[in-house]
Enzyme design. Structure first.
Site, PDB file in Angstrom:
ATOM      1  N   LYS A 265       0.846  -1.199   0.000  1.00 31.70           N
ATOM      2  CA  LYS A 265       0.000   0.000   0.000  1.00 31.70           C
ATOM      3  C   LYS A 265       0.883   1.252   0.000  1.00 31.70           C
ATOM      4  CE  LYS A 265      -3.974  -1.822   2.611  1.00 31.70           C
ATOM      5  NZ  LYS A 265      -4.994  -1.598   1.566  1.00 31.70           N
ATOM      6  N   ARG A 339     -10.395 -11.542   1.797  1.00 32.51           N
ATOM      7  CA  ARG A 339     -11.255 -12.582   1.202  1.00 32.51           C
ATOM      8  C   ARG A 339     -10.575 -13.948   1.250  1.00 32.51           C
ATOM      9  NH1 ARG A 339     -11.508  -9.186  -4.277  1.00 32.51           N
ATOM     10  NH2 ARG A 339     -11.197  -7.570  -2.720  1.00 32.51           N
TER      11      ARG A 339
HETATM   12  N1  BES Z   1      -8.175  -3.794   4.332  1.00 34.85           N
HETATM   13  C1  BES Z   1      -8.353  -3.339   3.024  1.00 34.85           C
HETATM   14  C2  BES Z   1      -9.658  -2.564   2.812  1.00 34.85           C
HETATM   15  C3  BES Z   1      -9.827  -1.276   3.563  1.00 34.85           C
HETATM   16  C4  BES Z   1      -9.624  -0.079   2.932  1.00 34.85           C
HETATM   17  C5  BES Z   1     -10.261  -1.279   4.867  1.00 34.85           C
HETATM   18  C6  BES Z   1      -9.819   1.102   3.614  1.00 34.85           C
HETATM   19  C7  BES Z   1     -10.463  -0.082   5.550  1.00 34.85           C
HETATM   20  C8  BES Z   1     -10.250   1.106   4.920  1.00 34.85           C
HETATM   21  C9  BES Z   1      -8.356  -4.525   2.060  1.00 34.85           C
HETATM   22  O1  BES Z   1      -7.578  -5.606   2.439  1.00 34.85           O
HETATM   23  C10 BES Z   1      -7.797  -4.042   0.774  1.00 34.85           C
HETATM   24  O2  BES Z   1      -6.654  -3.696   0.731  1.00 34.85           O
HETATM   25  N2  BES Z   1      -8.627  -4.015  -0.267  1.00 34.85           N
HETATM   26  C11 BES Z   1      -8.210  -3.580  -1.540  1.00 34.85           C
HETATM   27  C12 BES Z   1      -8.724  -4.555  -2.561  1.00 34.85           C
HETATM   28  C13 BES Z   1      -8.152  -4.359  -3.928  1.00 34.85           C
HETATM   29  C14 BES Z   1      -6.697  -4.715  -3.946  1.00 34.85           C
HETATM   30  C15 BES Z   1      -8.924  -5.211  -4.899  1.00 34.85           C
HETATM   31  C16 BES Z   1      -8.784  -2.188  -1.766  1.00 34.85           C
HETATM   32  O3  BES Z   1      -9.903  -1.925  -1.313  1.00 34.85           O
HETATM   33  O4  BES Z   1      -8.085  -1.364  -2.332  1.00 34.85           O
HETATM   34 MN    MN Z   2      -5.571  -5.394   1.791  1.00 38.79          MN
END
Ligand code: BES
Ligand code: MN
Ligand code: ZN
Length: 488
Positions: A265, A339
């Site tokens: 990230k 997931r």
């Molecule tokens: N934990 C994150 C989602 C999240 C985002 C939670 C903001 C709380 C606040 C999740 O694991 C994630 O990183 N999701 C990605 C999915 C993508 C790579 C398809 C996302 O939402 O960017």
């Molecule tokens: Mn994630």
């Protein structure tokens, strides 16, 4: 750890009002008529209350609002809090008034003159919930806990009505404490230990370590945690208050920190990913509430605890892993890890417990924030009956929840060239494709809901019943769903 205010319900003794310390609370309805408690305060303060309730300021207040009259002469107390509330308030107005009182009390003692008002127990719940403050990492001298005293006409009766509400507040605080804790403190080991601590409440708590997960074939869950030095775990909490019936299952995503893994990230805001175990936190909080109020239902709570880190042993984009179910998954993006954790835990929950229904909670996608903001969680379901019942329970408790579509047409977005499925579906409909991925791991005939709580688990500004930070969203809705639908 922060715990909810312990509230004492006493007989009415208006002679004690003059000498009360801290703040005194009175209730006045739209009609501006004073009850005995308010009259007592009015007399002692030489009609200050009268002057206030006849002012424009009072008229403009909405039901549930509060105002403070500072340093009233005639009282030892430093303030009189006037809450606008009819004698028979709705539960939500009573709770709101309680929360507003909590905001004004600072760290002072409270004497609440609730002799003429119904639903004192709801006022107490709002007061307890809004009184949260995660200060465990502040090194200031800890202040002694202030006293909260209600004067009511039937103390035993009110105390009895307030007991299950106190169990709710305890559960919500437990969830908030877990969700607030930084990841160097709340490691997977620490998380599991805190859950094991709930055995003293009569919950069965079982911790499955990596070797056991390996034997069960939970390769997708293990693939998420394999880059971290913290061991992955699944914790199973069971509350058996309902005889021999099959249980209801709650499953939570417990990513103690989500760096994204090799699909790292960006730095900005990454610190918020300490809350990526929020789904597991809610499951734990609900189990605590059910145990504390000795719910007459069988409920199992399962959480997958992992840390998503980049390292030499981390999963790579392009890796293919096999789930416990047997489906193979091409991992396109290691940041779509929640997931992968849930797929195995949900499959395990169904195989082992044959539940009557299942709800999973996860801070799953940023896309749900784009769709619904902080006001509503996304509800994805294969069952109108279960999702309607959940949304109804959430509405009653004032927790936002909104149903999202999951038509079969979205499935094609997850097709993989080399495996059975891939773990991301592209930019469009990101929360829905995540839900569709999960659905592969749910038996068609099992009523199931997925709650995407990424927007509601934690907020940067205060909400009605919580200061900025972890909200505990969902504990109250799920507790009510169990109470209304699964207790005889
Ligand atoms: N934990 C994150 C989602 C999240 C985002 C939670 C903001 C709380 C606040 C999740 O694991 C994630 O990183 N999701 C990605 C999915 C993508 C790579 C398809 C996302 O939402 O960017
Ligand atoms: Mn994630
Ligand atoms: Zn995540």
């Amino acid at each position: 750890m922060p715990t909810p205010a312990q509230i004492q319900f006493d007989e009415i003794d208006l002679d004690a009002v003059a000498e009360a310390v801290g703040r005194v609370v009175i209730f006045v309805g739209d009609d501006a008529k004073l009850d005995a408690g308010a009259r007592k305060v009015n007399t002692l303060t030489r009609k200050t209350v009268d002057r206030f309730v006849q002012s424009d300021g009072f008229e403009k207040m909405a039901v549930g609002d509060v105002k403070q009259l500072g340093y009233p002469s005639g009282l030892t107390a430093m303030g009189v809090i006037v809450a606008k509330l009819p004698r028979r308030p709705s539960a939500s107005d009573a709770r709101k008034a309680g929360a507003e009182i909590a905001k004004l009390r600072a760290d002072d003692d409270l004497l609440v003159l609730a002799g003429a008002i119904a639903r004192a127990e709801e006022i107490a719940l709002g007061l307890a919930l809004r009184g949260y403050n995660f200060d465990v990492h502040k090194t200031d001298e800890p202040k002694p806990k202030p006293a909260t005293r209600f004067m009511v006409t039937k103390p035993e009766e009110i105390a009895k009505a307030a007991a299950p509400m106190a169990a709710v507040a305890e559960g919500v605080f437990f969830t908030r404490n877990l969700t607030s804790e930084p990841a160097n403190v709340l490691t997977t080991d620490d998380f599991a230990a805190r859950l094991a601590g709930m055995q003293e409440l009569g919950l069965d708590v079982e911790i499955l370590e990596e070797d056991a997960l390996e034997k069960l074939g939970m390769r997708t869950l293990l693939s998420v945690g394999q880059g971290s030095v913290s061991p992955s775990k699944v914790v199973v909490m069971s509350w058996n208050g309902g005889g021999h019936e099959a249980p209801f299952a709650l499953v939570g995503k417990g990513v103690v920190f989500d760096t994204g893994g090799i699909s790292l990230k960006p730095a900005a805001g990454m610190e918020n990913m300490t809350m990526d175990m929020g789904g597991a936190g809610v499951v734990a909080g609900v189990m605590r509430t059910l145990a504390l109020r000795k719910a007459k239902a069988n409920v199992v709570g399962l959480v997958g605890l992992v840390e998503n880190m980049p390292s030499g042993s981390a999963t790579r984009p392009g890796d293919v892993v096999k789930s416990m179910k047997g489906d193979t998954i091409e991992i396109i993006n290691t940041d779509a890890e929640g997931r992968l954790v849930l797929a195995d835990v949900m499959w395990y929950a169904q195989e082992r417990f044959k539940p009557v229904g299942m709800i999973n909670l996860a801070t799953l996608t940023g896309a749900i924030l784009v769709a619904l903001g902080h006001e509503n969680a996304g509800v994805f379901s294969n069952s109108d009956e279960l999702s309607d019942a959940f949304i109804k329970a959430a509405k009653t408790e004032g927790e936002g929840a909104w149903r999202m579509p999951m038509d079969p047409a979205y499935d094609k977005l997850l097709k993989s060239r080399i495996a059975d499925v891939k773990n991301v579906g592209g930019r469009n409909a990101g929360s829905i494709t995540a839900a569709k991925f999960l659905q592969r791991f749910v038996n068609d005939d099992l009523p199931w809901c997925h709650l995407d709580i990424a927007g509601v688990a934690s907020t940067s500004s205060a909400t009605g019943f919580a200061p900025a930070g972890a909200t505990g969203w969902g504990v109250m809705a799920l507790n009510r769903l169990i109470a209304d639908e699964y207790e005889g």
